[in-house]
Enzyme design. Structure first.
Site, short mmCIF file in Angstrom:
data_model
loop_
_atom_site.label_atom_id
_atom_site.label_comp_id
_atom_site.label_asym_id
_atom_site.label_seq_id
_atom_site.Cartn_x
_atom_site.Cartn_y
_atom_site.Cartn_z
N ASP A 57 43.24 43.20 35.68
CA ASP A 57 42.70 41.89 36.02
C ASP A 57 41.50 41.58 35.13
O ASP A 57 40.94 42.48 34.49
CB ASP A 57 42.27 41.87 37.49
CG ASP A 57 42.24 40.48 38.09
OD1 ASP A 57 42.38 39.49 37.34
OD2 ASP A 57 42.08 40.38 39.33
N LYS A 93 34.06 38.28 40.48
CA LYS A 93 35.34 37.66 40.21
C LYS A 93 35.50 36.44 41.10
O LYS A 93 34.76 36.27 42.04
CB LYS A 93 36.49 38.66 40.46
CG LYS A 93 36.51 39.79 39.43
CD LYS A 93 37.58 40.84 39.70
CE LYS A 93 38.94 40.30 39.99
NZ LYS A 93 39.41 39.34 38.93
N GLY A 94 36.46 35.62 40.79
CA GLY A 94 36.74 34.47 41.63
C GLY A 94 36.62 33.13 40.93
O GLY A 94 36.80 32.09 41.55
N GLY A 95 36.37 33.16 39.62
CA GLY A 95 36.31 31.91 38.86
C GLY A 95 37.60 31.11 38.92
O GLY A 95 37.59 29.88 38.83
N GLU A 126 43.18 38.98 44.68
CA GLU A 126 42.81 39.94 43.62
C GLU A 126 42.21 41.21 44.22
O GLU A 126 42.48 42.31 43.74
CB GLU A 126 41.82 39.29 42.65
CG GLU A 126 42.44 38.24 41.75
CD GLU A 126 41.43 37.44 40.96
OE1 GLU A 126 41.85 36.74 40.02
OE2 GLU A 126 40.22 37.51 41.27
N LYS A 132 31.46 38.54 28.85
CA LYS A 132 31.43 38.81 30.30
C LYS A 132 30.58 40.02 30.66
O LYS A 132 30.36 40.30 31.84
CB LYS A 132 32.86 39.01 30.81
CG LYS A 132 33.83 37.88 30.47
CD LYS A 132 33.41 36.58 31.10
CE LYS A 132 34.31 35.42 30.70
NZ LYS A 132 35.68 35.57 31.17
#
Length: 225
Positions: free
Chosen positions: A85, A98-100, A107, A125
């Site tokens: 991921d 995460k989660g954009g 996920e 990142k």
């Protein structure tokens, strides 16, 4: 013609695919870097490699169908060999935001189900501390305003995510609050405090889950265990 950033995403996605072996069950994350992974996995399948994936979003599921990657689900599979991921931020301890792409809940499920979590990112990142990227939190639509108010007591001003003026609804039927904490010095503690708030479904903090990070920069691809 791919941009420089897209070339980096393609390089790390294809590198991650080299860790996928015949017979594996693989969690397929979400996002633009994962696109290149799924595309490469389709080539492996076409060459005779036997794999099955579980996608974390409807978009990833669509890519898997497009590139011929066979899919399964948790009614047939109890554990995944690995999940691959992307991430919005990776700190020095390999903790993640995460989660954009609004798929953080699914996920996290496929990440926890896997023996190994491989994170694929470009160099932009990588950060010293999490938090510059607003932390996505998936919340129940009912009384989301109250949930947002409770979250704000931890030191941020939550913003309901919208797209083209409409409230974004996740694949699970929930809302996303983007929470700018600026600098998260103790991700584990913040995650625990957020999870205690009624109405919070899941947070975008992925704590002590990463086993490998694949980073692309302008010239090379680096693998960190």
């Amino acid at each position: 013609m791919l941009t420089e950033q897209e070339q980096m995403k393609k390089a790390v996605g294809e590198k991650a695919a080299t860790f996928v072996k015949d017979g594996m069950k693989v969690g397929l994350g979400s996002g633009s870097t994962v696109y290149w992974l799924v595309r490469k996995l389709g080539e492996l399948v076409e060459s005779g490699v036997n794999i099955e994936g579980i996608p974390s979003s409807k978009q990833t599921e669509k890519w898997a169908h497009e590139f011929g990657v066979p899919l399964t689900d948790f009614s047939k599979v109890k554990e995944l060999d690995m999940t691959i991921d992307g991430a919005d931020e990776v700190d020095e301890n390999h903790q993640l935001i995460k989660g954009g792409g609004a798929a953080l809940f699914r996920e996290k499920i496929i990440a926890q189900a896997a023996k190994e979590l491989i994170i694929i990112v470009d160099e932009s990142k990588m950060v010293t501390h999490l938090g510059e990227y607003p932390l996505p939190i998936e919340v129940l639509p009912f009384a989301w305003e109250r949930t947002a108010n409770e979250i704000s007591k931890l030191g941020c001003v939550p913003k309901l995510r919208t797209v083209d003026g409409e409230i974004l609804v996740t694949d699970n039927g929930n809302y996303i609050l983007d929470c700018p904490f600026k600098k998260i010095l103790d991700p584990d503690q913040l995650n625990k405090e957020l999870k205690q708030i009624v109405g919070v479904i899941e947070t975008g903090l992925f704590i002590d889950m990463t086993t490998k990070v694949i980073i692309g920069d302008k010239e090379t691809v680096t693998v960190i265990d």
